[in-house]
Design an enzyme around this catalytic site. Sequence first.
Site, mmCIF file in Angstrom:
data_model
loop_
_atom_site.group_PDB
_atom_site.id
_atom_site.type_symbol
_atom_site.label_atom_id
_atom_site.label_comp_id
_atom_site.label_asym_id
_atom_site.label_seq_id
_atom_site.Cartn_x
_atom_site.Cartn_y
_atom_site.Cartn_z
ATOM 1 N N HIS A 156 20.092 3.084 5.975
ATOM 2 C CA HIS A 156 19.431 2.784 6.187
ATOM 3 C C HIS A 156 18.022 3.618 6.505
ATOM 4 C CE1 HIS A 156 21.880 -0.304 8.143
ATOM 5 N NE2 HIS A 156 22.469 0.426 8.415
ATOM 6 N N SER A 277 -5.394 13.833 -8.468
ATOM 7 C CA SER A 277 -6.059 12.672 -8.323
ATOM 8 C C SER A 277 -7.457 12.711 -8.944
ATOM 9 C CB SER A 277 -6.006 12.096 -6.483
ATOM 10 O OG SER A 277 -6.800 11.425 -6.636
ATOM 11 N N LYS A 283 -4.150 16.194 -4.012
ATOM 12 C CA LYS A 283 -3.584 15.477 -4.134
ATOM 13 C C LYS A 283 -2.438 16.061 -5.674
ATOM 14 C CE LYS A 283 -2.387 11.944 -3.339
ATOM 15 N NZ LYS A 283 -2.597 10.898 -3.196
ATOM 16 N N GLU A 290 7.470 8.081 -10.425
ATOM 17 C CA GLU A 290 7.185 6.517 -10.179
ATOM 18 C C GLU A 290 6.907 5.914 -11.994
ATOM 19 O OE1 GLU A 290 2.974 6.675 -8.188
ATOM 20 O OE2 GLU A 290 3.078 8.768 -7.711
#
Length: 460
Positions: A156, A277, A283, A290
């Site tokens: 979970h 970024s 970043k 992804e």
Amino acid sequence: MTKLWGGRFTKAADKTVEGFTSSLAFDRRLYKQDIRGSVAHARMLGRQKIISADDAAAIEQGLTEILAEIEAGDFPFRREYEDIHLNIEKRLIEKIGPAGGRLHTARSRNDQVATDVHLWVKDETAAVQALVSDLQGALVDRAAEHKDVIMPGYTHLQRAQPILLAHHLLAYFWMLERDQGRLADTRKRADISPLGAGAMAGTTFPIDRAFTAQELGFAAVYPNSMDAVSDRDFILEFLAAAAICQMHLSRLCEELVNWSSTEFGFVEMDDSYSTGSSIMPQKKNPDVAEIVRGKTGRIYGDLMALLTVLKGIPLTYHSDLQEDKERLFDAVDTLKACLTVTAGMVATLKFNTGRMAKAVRQDFSNATDLADYLAKRGLPFREAHEVVGKLVLHCIQAGKFLAGCDLAELQRFSSLIGEDVYHAIAPETCVELRTSQGGTGPAEVEAQLTMAATIISARM
Ligand code: ARG
């Protein structure tokens, strides 16, 4: 330009129709398989004396030249000839004259295209399997490098029990091993020759299907010509196996996206597998992971699209079946790209083992072990669970963890607790004692590593 079916027609196809029905833009990828299939067919026609030996030899020579033309980028692709099959046949006739017109004796594009795609799927399935092996190898290597690293295991997405990082990584090895099995199985169903089925009913010529099947390396021939030209199950099976494999990659990538966040901080992507970024200078984004996760939608889409194309097609060939190729090609291209980058990403990942070790000291992932400790001292497990639950609640209220309680504090909850409890709930012990088969205990993980390495080396 005369079409190969010119005889029946008095008018050329409308330009919009020509563009609409043409599959050349994508099926040119089948040129190699198409030529292999045609060479086998021509040899068979010659052997069976359906055409002369001279014509068979001229056809084979012409096809060999065409293969070289295509590979050199010199082949004149012409959209008005609809697909790769007609382009090659037309070019053959141009090159060797009327003998080229004998190649299509006892054959139809229906068995021809089916043969090409079977060959293509067989080739590509093997290529995909090799890439799956590479990723499995990367996972095994990383697991072997990090045999004693302990981290929290989750259910979970809540801290559950301490595990070995190697155990976690190897879980993906076994998922991919099932993918190997599915791909191998898919390949079996692609390993059957439709050639000689003709348009759908077979042929009046004395062909030898076993010979062409053997020339092309097929294990068998379709027993039913109608099934042979309209079966696309082998493509569906590949797409289903690809979808499942890609789902595994997506789960792994999801994990790595989480782990590379500041919140987890378990891994850092190598610079070569991440991007920055345009506005936020700090970043480092896990884009590769992804995008792999995102591409999963494409492969699921490919599978759904082909299932839908096939559902309403009566026997036998219908042009709907031409829609199989782009879905198949897209899935193969996508899966191969995803396997390649995922293997590279895994191979270059930096594991923040200090952060993992610290995590298991600042959580309640040893709670089960405390309950097990009490159960081993005779308390029924359900009661032990209750005792530890109360202790955890006490700790949360007091702002500490189980190992941070002193002995008297622990004994208020159960008199069965002794000084040895601290050893029993240390993360190292929690892992060490999970000696059940397939558990996270070091000896079991070592056994898994040996099994995995044996599987991989047997494939080389
Ligand atoms: N381009 C077609 C395909 O990809 C080849 C078979 C054409 N057969 C036909 N009867 N129109 O399926």
